[in-house]
Every structure is written in structure tokens, then in C-alpha cells.
Scaffold this motif. Structure first.
Motif, PDB file in Angstrom:
ATOM      1  N   SER A  76       0.823  -1.198   0.000  1.00 36.97           N
ATOM      2  CA  SER A  76       0.000   0.000   0.000  1.00 36.97           C
ATOM      3  C   SER A  76       0.863   1.256   0.000  1.00 36.97           C
ATOM      4  O   SER A  76       1.974   1.259   0.527  1.00 36.97           O
ATOM      5  N   PRO A  77       0.369   2.340  -0.596  1.00 33.83           N
ATOM      6  CA  PRO A  77       1.118   3.609  -0.600  1.00 33.83           C
ATOM      7  C   PRO A  77       1.438   4.082   0.813  1.00 33.83           C
ATOM      8  O   PRO A  77       2.506   4.652   1.052  1.00 33.83           O
ATOM      9  N   GLU A  78       0.531   3.869   1.756  1.00 34.99           N
ATOM     10  CA  GLU A  78       0.769   4.281   3.141  1.00 34.99           C
ATOM     11  C   GLU A  78       1.963   3.516   3.717  1.00 34.99           C
ATOM     12  O   GLU A  78       2.819   4.103   4.391  1.00 34.99           O
ATOM     13  N   ASP A  79       2.027   2.208   3.463  1.00 33.96           N
ATOM     14  CA  ASP A  79       3.131   1.398   3.954  1.00 33.96           C
ATOM     15  C   ASP A  79       4.453   1.822   3.323  1.00 33.96           C
ATOM     16  O   ASP A  79       5.485   1.901   3.990  1.00 33.96           O
ATOM     17  N   GLU A  80       4.425   2.082   2.016  1.00 33.53           N
ATOM     18  CA  GLU A  80       5.641   2.482   1.313  1.00 33.53           C
ATOM     19  C   GLU A  80       6.157   3.822   1.836  1.00 33.53           C
ATOM     20  O   GLU A  80       7.373   4.014   1.985  1.00 33.53           O
ATOM     21  N   ALA A  81       5.252   4.728   2.105  1.00 29.41           N
ATOM     22  CA  ALA A  81       5.656   6.032   2.633  1.00 29.41           C
ATOM     23  C   ALA A  81       6.264   5.881   4.022  1.00 29.41           C
ATOM     24  O   ALA A  81       7.274   6.521   4.354  1.00 29.41           O
ATOM     25  N   ALA A  82       5.667   5.013   4.844  1.00 31.63           N
ATOM     26  CA  ALA A  82       6.191   4.787   6.188  1.00 31.63           C
ATOM     27  C   ALA A  82       7.568   4.139   6.133  1.00 31.63           C
ATOM     28  O   ALA A  82       8.464   4.465   6.919  1.00 31.63           O
ATOM     29  N   THR A  83       7.752   3.206   5.184  1.00 37.74           N
ATOM     30  CA  THR A  83       9.043   2.542   5.037  1.00 37.74           C
ATOM     31  C   THR A  83      10.118   3.531   4.598  1.00 37.74           C
ATOM     32  O   THR A  83      11.241   3.514   5.107  1.00 37.74           O
ATOM     33  N   ALA A  84       9.778   4.407   3.650  1.00 38.36           N
ATOM     34  CA  ALA A  84      10.734   5.412   3.182  1.00 38.36           C
ATOM     35  C   ALA A  84      11.134   6.353   4.323  1.00 38.36           C
ATOM     36  O   ALA A  84      12.304   6.717   4.456  1.00 38.36           O
ATOM     37  N   GLU A  85      10.159   6.722   5.150  1.00 38.80           N
ATOM     38  CA  GLU A  85      10.447   7.595   6.287  1.00 38.80           C
ATOM     39  C   GLU A  85      11.351   6.891   7.291  1.00 38.80           C
ATOM     40  O   GLU A  85      12.290   7.479   7.836  1.00 38.80           O
ATOM     41  N   LEU A  86      11.098   5.593   7.495  1.00 37.47           N
ATOM     42  CA  LEU A  86      11.915   4.823   8.425  1.00 37.47           C
ATOM     43  C   LEU A  86      13.355   4.709   7.922  1.00 37.47           C
ATOM     44  O   LEU A  86      14.308   4.884   8.683  1.00 37.47           O
ATOM     45  N   GLU A  87      13.524   4.446   6.630  1.00 34.75           N
ATOM     46  CA  GLU A  87      14.861   4.353   6.055  1.00 34.75           C
ATOM     47  C   GLU A  87      15.625   5.667   6.206  1.00 34.75           C
ATOM     48  O   GLU A  87      16.806   5.679   6.560  1.00 34.75           O
ATOM     49  N   ALA A  88      14.942   6.770   5.926  1.00 31.72           N
ATOM     50  CA  ALA A  88      15.577   8.081   6.046  1.00 31.72           C
ATOM     51  C   ALA A  88      16.005   8.342   7.487  1.00 31.72           C
ATOM     52  O   ALA A  88      17.090   8.890   7.737  1.00 31.72           O
ATOM     53  N   GLU A  89      15.173   7.921   8.434  1.00 31.63           N
ATOM     54  CA  GLU A  89      15.496   8.142   9.840  1.00 31.63           C
ATOM     55  C   GLU A  89      16.676   7.268  10.273  1.00 31.63           C
ATOM     56  O   GLU A  89      17.516   7.693  11.071  1.00 31.63           O
ATOM     57  N   ILE A  90      16.753   6.041   9.740  1.00 31.97           N
ATOM     58  CA  ILE A  90      17.891   5.169  10.044  1.00 31.97           C
ATOM     59  C   ILE A  90      19.180   5.784   9.515  1.00 31.97           C
ATOM     60  O   ILE A  90      20.207   5.804  10.200  1.00 31.97           O
ATOM     61  N   HIS A  91      19.143   6.279   8.277  1.00 37.44           N
ATOM     62  CA  HIS A  91      20.317   6.959   7.707  1.00 37.44           C
ATOM     63  C   HIS A  91      20.755   8.115   8.609  1.00 37.44           C
ATOM     64  O   HIS A  91      21.936   8.278   8.913  1.00 37.44           O
ATOM     65  N   ALA A  92      19.788   8.924   9.016  1.00 42.63           N
ATOM     66  CA  ALA A  92      20.102  10.079   9.845  1.00 42.63           C
ATOM     67  C   ALA A  92      20.661   9.643  11.198  1.00 42.63           C
ATOM     68  O   ALA A  92      21.594  10.257  11.727  1.00 42.63           O
ATOM     69  N   ALA A  93      20.084   8.584  11.761  1.00 43.52           N
ATOM     70  CA  ALA A  93      20.548   8.087  13.051  1.00 43.52           C
ATOM     71  C   ALA A  93      21.980   7.578  12.962  1.00 43.52           C
ATOM     72  O   ALA A  93      22.800   7.807  13.858  1.00 43.52           O
ATOM     73  N   ILE A  94      22.316   6.883  11.882  1.00 46.45           N
ATOM     74  CA  ILE A  94      23.679   6.369  11.700  1.00 46.45           C
ATOM     75  C   ILE A  94      24.656   7.519  11.523  1.00 46.45           C
ATOM     76  O   ILE A  94      25.744   7.535  12.100  1.00 46.45           O
ATOM     77  N   ARG A  95      24.267   8.498  10.723  1.00 47.06           N
ATOM     78  CA  ARG A  95      25.150   9.643  10.489  1.00 47.06           C
ATOM     79  C   ARG A  95      25.422  10.408  11.780  1.00 47.06           C
ATOM     80  O   ARG A  95      26.471  11.021  11.937  1.00 47.06           O
ATOM     81  N   ALA A  96      24.462  10.380  12.702  1.00 48.02           N
ATOM     82  CA  ALA A  96      24.602  11.132  13.952  1.00 48.02           C
ATOM     83  C   ALA A  96      25.461  10.398  14.983  1.00 48.02           C
ATOM     84  O   ALA A  96      25.829  10.988  16.000  1.00 48.02           O
ATOM     85  N   LEU A  97      25.792   9.131  14.734  1.00 51.73           N
ATOM     86  CA  LEU A  97      26.595   8.376  15.690  1.00 51.73           C
ATOM     87  C   LEU A  97      28.026   8.894  15.733  1.00 51.73           C
ATOM     88  O   LEU A  97      28.554   9.358  14.724  1.00 51.73           O
ATOM     89  N   PRO A  98      28.689   8.783  16.876  1.00 53.00           N
ATOM     90  CA  PRO A  98      30.129   9.059  16.922  1.00 53.00           C
ATOM     91  C   PRO A  98      30.857   8.132  15.956  1.00 53.00           C
ATOM     92  O   PRO A  98      30.397   7.027  15.659  1.00 53.00           O
ATOM     93  N   GLU A  99      31.999   8.573  15.479  1.00 50.92           N
ATOM     94  CA  GLU A  99      32.699   7.847  14.423  1.00 50.92           C
ATOM     95  C   GLU A  99      32.992   6.395  14.775  1.00 50.92           C
ATOM     96  O   GLU A  99      32.816   5.493  13.946  1.00 50.92           O
ATOM     97  N   ASP A 100      33.433   6.122  16.015  1.00 50.51           N
ATOM     98  CA  ASP A 100      33.781   4.757  16.372  1.00 50.51           C
ATOM     99  C   ASP A 100      32.559   3.850  16.387  1.00 50.51           C
ATOM    100  O   ASP A 100      32.627   2.690  15.943  1.00 50.51           O
ATOM    101  N   LEU A 101      31.434   4.357  16.865  1.00 46.54           N
ATOM    102  CA  LEU A 101      30.206   3.570  16.864  1.00 46.54           C
ATOM    103  C   LEU A 101      29.704   3.336  15.445  1.00 46.54           C
ATOM    104  O   LEU A 101      29.240   2.250  15.094  1.00 46.54           O
ATOM    105  N   ARG A 102      29.798   4.370  14.632  1.00 45.83           N
ATOM    106  CA  ARG A 102      29.342   4.297  13.246  1.00 45.83           C
ATOM    107  C   ARG A 102      30.128   3.250  12.458  1.00 45.83           C
ATOM    108  O   ARG A 102      29.570   2.438  11.724  1.00 45.83           O
ATOM    109  N   THR A 103      31.447   3.262  12.638  1.00 43.55           N
ATOM    110  CA  THR A 103      32.295   2.316  11.917  1.00 43.55           C
ATOM    111  C   THR A 103      32.021   0.891  12.359  1.00 43.55           C
ATOM    112  O   THR A 103      31.896  -0.019  11.532  1.00 43.55           O
TER     113      THR A 103
END
Length: 207
Positions: free
Chosen positions: A130-157
Motif C-alpha cells: 500500500s502507498p501508506e506502507d511504502e511512505a512509512a518505510t521510506a520515512e523509516l529508512e531516512a530516519e535510520i540513515h540520519a541516526a547512523i550519520r549522527a553516531l560518533p565515528e567509532d560507533l558508526r564504523t
């Protein structure tokens, strides 16, 4: 770096044998190592930089550094973990030089040789049509990317090597040159930070 006419099938030697031959001056042996690992190294540095051309340049640079340092390799670890350490350091040095950081792929679970639980896998959620599910998944992926980028370098690596590259804790310890207990702690803290950030989205997700 390696000529396109050379195929890994032309030589069934182990990494250890190829390294020894390369240390003795056999350039073809190192070409075979490049062919075997070039895609993995390119994928790895691509986790740190978004530009494909820059990722290719960094992968080439990592192999050049590995070739120049090959005489110092004593076989105390697997060749590919030694190579991964060089590739990671090359990418991190570039990030410092460019004052930039980022990842370019979706988060997937790691190797499975440990008993820990993998993090959420957004790609698996695409089974919902469903479009609603796809939109929620895209938002979740974007948030995961942002969360990883916000990690300190050692945790991120550490999280990248485990979740995206599937390395074992022992291998990550070699790549990051730290005790295995430190690796476990970094991955635990990284997962905790990412999960805390995405929990509100999971709680309100339609699936």
C-alpha cells in the motif's frame, strides 16, 4: 588496478599464497587479490562517502596503500581484514579532509555468527504494497540513515562493519585495532542509539 584479462579462475591459490608471492615481487599475484576484493572494498568505502567516483578513487587508493605496505603484513590476521582496516582508515581520512560524512545503502543485518539480534530491516518491509506502507518505510529508512550519520565515528564504523559488511566481532576488532569487548560495546551502543531514534516511527507504523 588489475588488467581485465586476468581472472581469479586463473589461479586457485589462497590469499596467504598470493600475499607471499606478491611480497616476493609477483605483481600478478597482487592483481589477483585486487580482483578478488575490489568490489568488497568499493562497497565498504561507499558506506562512508556518497559520491560514486570518490568511492572508486578511495578504493584504488586503499589498494595502492596495501601494495606499498604489503611487506609489513605478517599474516597475523586474515588478509581481507588487514585490507579492510586500510580501506576504513582511507575513507575516514578522506572524511576528515572533506569535513563530510554519510552512508549510501540501506541497513541490513550482519553475518549471523553471533547470537545478537539484527536491527530492523526496512527492505523487508517493502512486501507491504500500500502507498501508506511504502511512505512509512521510506520515512523509516531516512530516519535510520540520519541516526547512523549522527553516531560518533567509532560507533558508526563498528555498526557499519557488523550490520552492513557482516564481519564477525573478532574481524571488526582487527579492522578497528581494539579489543573484542570494545567492539561489542560499540555495536550495542550504536544499535541502542539507532533503535531509540526510530522507535517512535515503529510504534506508529501501519504494519
Amino acid at each position: 588496478m588489475a588488467p581485465h584479462s586476468i581472472s581469479p579462475a586463473n589461479d586457485s591459490a589462497t590469499d596467504q599464497e598470493l600475499v607471499l608471492r606478491a611480497q616476493q615481487g609477483d605483481r600478478r599475484a597482487f592483481d589477483l587479490l585486487v580482483l578478488k576484493y575490489q568490489h568488497r572494498v568499493l562497497r565498504l568505502v561507499g558506506r562512508f562517502v556518497r559520491d560514486q567516483e570518490q568511492a572508486f578513487d578511495l578504493a584504488q587508493e586503499a589498494f595502492i596503500k596495501a601494495y606499498r605496505a604489503l611487506g609489513n603484513f605478517r599474516g597475523e590476521s586474515q588478509f581481507y581484514t588487514w585490507l579492510y582496516r586500510i580501506a576504513v582508515n582511507t575513507a575516514k581520512n578522506q572524511l576528515v579532509a572533506d569535513a563530510r560524512e554519510g552512508y549510501s545503502v540501506s541497513l541490513n543485518s550482519g553475518g549471523g555468527d553471533e547470537s545478537d539480534e539484527p536491527m530492523v530491516e526496512p527492505e523487508a518491509l517493502r512486501d507491504h504494497a500500500s502507498p501508506e506502507d511504502e511512505a512509512a518505510t521510506a520515512e523509516l529508512e531516512a530516519e535510520i540513515h540520519a541516526a547512523i550519520r549522527a553516531l560518533p565515528e567509532d560507533l558508526r564504523t563498528a555498526l557499519t562493519l557488523r550490520e552492513l559488511e557482516g564481519l564477525s566481532y573478532e574481524e571488526i576488532a582487527v579492522v578497528m585495532n581494539c579489543p573484542i569487548g570494545t567492539v561489542r560495546s560499540r555495536i550495542f551502543r550504536a544499535r541502542e542509539a539507532v533503535e531509540e531514534r526510530i522507535r517512535p516511527l515503529l510504534d506508529g507504523a501501519p504494519w
